[in-house]
Scaffold this motif. Structure first.
Motif, PDB file in Angstrom:
ATOM      1  N   TYR A   1      48.094  59.748  52.727  1.00 14.05           N
ATOM      2  CA  TYR A   1      48.195  60.584  51.538  1.00 14.05           C
ATOM      3  C   TYR A   1      47.006  60.720  50.593  1.00 14.05           C
ATOM      4  CZ  TYR A   1      49.889  61.631  46.714  1.00 14.05           C
ATOM      5  OH  TYR A   1      49.943  62.142  45.440  1.00 14.05           O
TER       6      TYR A   1
ATOM      7  N   LEU B   1      52.859  63.853  51.438  1.00 11.92           N
ATOM      8  CA  LEU B   1      53.852  63.111  51.023  1.00 11.92           C
ATOM      9  C   LEU B   1      55.270  63.754  51.383  1.00 11.92           C
ATOM     10  CD1 LEU B   1      54.168  60.801  48.799  1.00 11.92           C
ATOM     11  CD2 LEU B   1      53.959  62.491  47.144  1.00 11.92           C
ATOM     12  N   TRP B   2      55.366  65.147  50.954  1.00 11.02           N
ATOM     13  CA  TRP B   2      56.517  65.752  51.090  1.00 11.02           C
ATOM     14  C   TRP B   2      57.409  65.246  52.353  1.00 11.02           C
ATOM     15  CZ3 TRP B   2      59.931  68.179  47.961  1.00 11.02           C
ATOM     16  CH2 TRP B   2      60.913  69.047  48.128  1.00 11.02           C
TER      17      TRP B   2
ATOM     18  N   VAL C   1      58.385  61.594  52.717  1.00 15.94           N
ATOM     19  CA  VAL C   1      59.508  61.209  51.784  1.00 15.94           C
ATOM     20  C   VAL C   1      60.793  62.060  52.525  1.00 15.94           C
ATOM     21  CG1 VAL C   1      60.451  61.600  49.596  1.00 15.94           C
ATOM     22  CG2 VAL C   1      58.028  61.106  49.764  1.00 15.94           C
TER      23      VAL C   1
ATOM     24  N   TYR D   1      60.165  58.830  56.888  1.00 19.13           N
ATOM     25  CA  TYR D   1      60.340  57.510  56.486  1.00 19.13           C
ATOM     26  C   TYR D   1      62.060  57.484  56.432  1.00 19.13           C
ATOM     27  CZ  TYR D   1      55.967  55.699  55.492  1.00 19.13           C
ATOM     28  OH  TYR D   1      54.724  55.091  55.656  1.00 19.13           O
TER      29      TYR D   1
ATOM     30  N   SER E   1      57.480  52.599  52.585  1.00 19.20           N
ATOM     31  CA  SER E   1      57.992  53.766  52.017  1.00 19.20           C
ATOM     32  C   SER E   1      58.023  54.114  50.495  1.00 19.20           C
ATOM     33  CB  SER E   1      59.520  54.455  52.589  1.00 19.20           C
ATOM     34  OG  SER E   1      60.403  53.330  52.364  1.00 19.20           O
ATOM     35  N   SER E   2      58.304  52.864  49.990  1.00 19.99           N
ATOM     36  CA  SER E   2      58.562  52.773  48.459  1.00 19.99           C
ATOM     37  C   SER E   2      57.013  52.669  47.909  1.00 19.99           C
ATOM     38  CB  SER E   2      59.220  51.503  47.866  1.00 19.99           C
ATOM     39  OG  SER E   2      58.492  50.186  48.517  1.00 19.99           O
TER      40      SER E   2
ATOM     41  N   CYS F   1      55.765  56.210  47.756  1.00 23.37           N
ATOM     42  CA  CYS F   1      56.309  56.911  46.804  1.00 23.37           C
ATOM     43  C   CYS F   1      55.721  56.488  45.292  1.00 23.37           C
ATOM     44  CB  CYS F   1      57.905  56.801  46.576  1.00 23.37           C
ATOM     45  SG  CYS F   1      58.944  57.549  47.642  1.00 23.37           S
TER      46      CYS F   1
ATOM     47  N   LEU G   1      54.872  63.107  42.310  1.00 27.11           N
ATOM     48  CA  LEU G   1      56.237  62.457  42.094  1.00 27.11           C
ATOM     49  C   LEU G   1      56.664  62.472  40.596  1.00 27.11           C
ATOM     50  CD1 LEU G   1      56.805  60.654  45.396  1.00 27.11           C
ATOM     51  CD2 LEU G   1      57.471  63.105  44.911  1.00 27.11           C
TER      52      LEU G   1
ATOM     53  N   ALA H   1      61.323  53.709  43.343  1.00 26.82           N
ATOM     54  CA  ALA H   1      60.959  54.303  44.481  1.00 26.82           C
ATOM     55  C   ALA H   1      61.800  53.654  45.629  1.00 26.82           C
ATOM     56  CB  ALA H   1      59.471  53.813  44.519  1.00 26.82           C
TER      57      ALA H   1
ATOM     58  N   CYS I   1      63.798  56.297  48.070  1.00 29.14           N
ATOM     59  CA  CYS I   1      63.709  56.209  49.685  1.00 29.14           C
ATOM     60  C   CYS I   1      65.139  55.760  50.436  1.00 29.14           C
ATOM     61  CB  CYS I   1      62.680  55.221  49.977  1.00 29.14           C
ATOM     62  SG  CYS I   1      61.047  55.667  49.487  1.00 29.14           S
TER      63      CYS I   1
END
Length: 501
Positions: free
Chosen positions: A93, A109-110, A113, A117, A323-324, A327, A336, A353, A357
């Motif tokens: 990202y 990123l979209w 998220v 993930y 994943s967090s 974010c 975000l 975050a 997730c």
């Protein structure tokens, strides 16, 4: 400005703000030294069935496993160059955002998220529940409600751990890594013993290349997608590049050691499966490792489901962390809500975050079908799409900014070879599974209007900003989080190099 206002609404003391920043730096640095590079995980207990189904023969499936590791090695070397050239958190990202701009970075990123993930977390959690429940339902599939309930409990428990303590999260990852290794070592050793005893009929060349279906490029491409799910995680180290000690030396060293080792382990594991199971038995099994244990371990067959459950448990923990972190990086870039870039004042954990997730994963979980390999095609297609765009960015950066300082510089042949394979793989995958793969692309493209409305459009009505500020303020109070001090050092190398170009 918004985050500063919110900070002082909760903590007007300047000293407290500095302490919060210091606490963040120490604890978050400790966090990044935990669950990273999560390659060996639950994928090796999920993907063999899908690889064999699409490859059509034992011999071709083993070739796919070996070549899959080689492709990961090429991608890893490209990511090593990007990691030290653009020393920012966030992996793919951050690189794509820096090279191609906000829209392409936001789409990456979209998709991560909304697709990658959450679906991966849900698949691993379902694998955990299937392996835990399979011994109790040996002659049938575990009940739908039971598997979903146990998977939900597992995700929620690990979310609580990650929200409560950085130390607990890293210790869980360390301890449960033993479960992964125990299961794989046990499978390989028992399989090799079987081969030494002469039980390798399915591995004989005359039998191994007997195809159950007519081989096609499209099906082979889908077999590679299945294998890539097991290899996923080779790029996780790039999420924490700035915390790696001497990345110029240690990033290539990690690649040269880990990727061949993982490839060897995965190939030997699949060889071990075929030493005691026919291709038909493997395809019919709902939990391959459990079936393997029941055939060869006798009264100790209970060891296998427990070991795999430990492996998948640790895998969920690792994906929650990554994943967090993604974010967190997206919120820091303004893609975000700012709330997702905040951490707990005392525990130094990115609670908002993590909650986002986990909410996405729990939303996906009830909708997952029993045919997990279709979901793996869906996730792996988007994964490979992200890898290709990122490595294409390396070539673009070479051309656009040739004088940029690159502590690691790979041969041009490596990214070009990867991108040729990438184009063939995605093209034939889309041709063979247009609905599954196309759905992922459609969901990714839905991020375009979201980007222009939510990020690019700066002159929104005042009431929108007031609503966002109000929600952020409430979120801070509920989660007891603050916005940490911005570490400008991670962008200085790139910024400094722009002046010299």
């Amino acid at each position: 400005m918004l985050t500063q206002i919110n900070f002082y609404l909760l903590y007007p003391s300047t000293d407290r703000k500095v302490k919060g920043g210091i606490m963040y730096s120490v604890c978050y640095s400790r966090l990044t030294k935990g669950p990273q590079g999560n390659i060996i995980g639950s994928g090796i207990f999920i993907s063999p069935k899908g690889v064999l189904e699409h490859a059509g023969s034992v011999g071709l499936s083993l070739i796919v496993w070996v070549c899959g590791g080689g492709i990961c090695a090429l991608g890893s070397m490209c990511y090593a160059e990007l990691g030290v050239t653009i020393p920012k958190s966030g992996g793919d990202y951050s690189y794509v955002t820096e090279i191609f701009g906000g829209l392409v970075g936001f789409l990456l990123l979209w998709s991560a998220v909304l697709i990658m993930y959450p679906t991966t977390l849900a698949v691993i959690a379902l694998t955990f529940s299937n392996y835990v429940l399979q011994p109790a339902f040996q002659d049938c599939l575990p009940p739908y409600v039971a598997t979903r309930l146990l998977a939900t409990i597992c995700i929620l428990f690990l979310t609580w751990v990650n929200c409560s303590s950085v130390r607990w999260a890293t210790r869980i990852q360390d301890v449960f890594t033993v479960g992964k290794l125990l299961a794989l070592v046990l499978i390989i050793v028992v399989g090799l013993i079987q081969i030494c005893r002469g039980h390798y009929d399915a591995l004989r060349p005359s039998v191994a290349f007997e195809f159950s279906q007519e081989p096609s490029v499209g099906q082979i491409a889908l077999a590679f997608l299945q294998a890539s799910f097991a290899y996923s995680g080779w790029n996780f180290l790039n999420y924490v590049t700035e915390e790696v000690v001497e990345p110029r030396k240690n990033l290539p060293r990690a690649i040269y050691i880990s990727i061949p080792l993982v490839t060897l382990v995965y190939t030997l594991t699949n060889i071990a499966y075929f030493s005691s199971m026919t291709p038909e038995e493997l395809l019919a099994s709902n939990a391959v490792a459990v079936t393997f244990g029941e055939k060869l371990l006798g009264m100790f067959s209970w060891v296998m489901p427990i070991s795999v459950a430990l492996s998948t448990f640790g895998g969920i923990n690792g994906y929650l962390f990554t994943s967090s972190r993604l974010c967190f990086s997206g919120a820091r870039e303004g893609h975000l809500p700012h709330l997702l870039a905040m951490i707990h004042l005392k525990n130094c954990t990115p609670i908002p975050a993590l909650l986002v997730c986990v909410s996405a994963a729990l939303t996906v979980l009830p909708t997952l079908s029993r045919f997990t390999h279709n979901l793996i095609n869906y996730v792996s297609f988007i994964n490979y799409l992200s890898y290709g765009v990122t490595i294409a960015g390396l070539l673009y950066l070479r051309k656009k900014r040739p004088n940029l300082v690159r502590p690691i510089k790979v041969s041009m042949l490596i990214p070009i070879t990867y991108l040729i394979f990438w184009a063939v793989l995605l093209g034939f995958s889309l041709y063979s599974e247009p609905v599954v793969c196309g759905l992922g692309m459609v969901i990714m493209l839905t991020g375009v209007p979201v980007y222009f409305v939510g990020v690019h459009w700066k002159d929104k009505p005042k009431c929108v900003y007031q609503l966002v500020e109000r929600v952020t303020y409430i979120g801070q109070k509920v989660c007891y989080v603050v916005f940490p001090q911005q570490d400008l050092s991670e962008t200085e190398p790139l910024t400094a190099s722009k002046a010299t170009d």
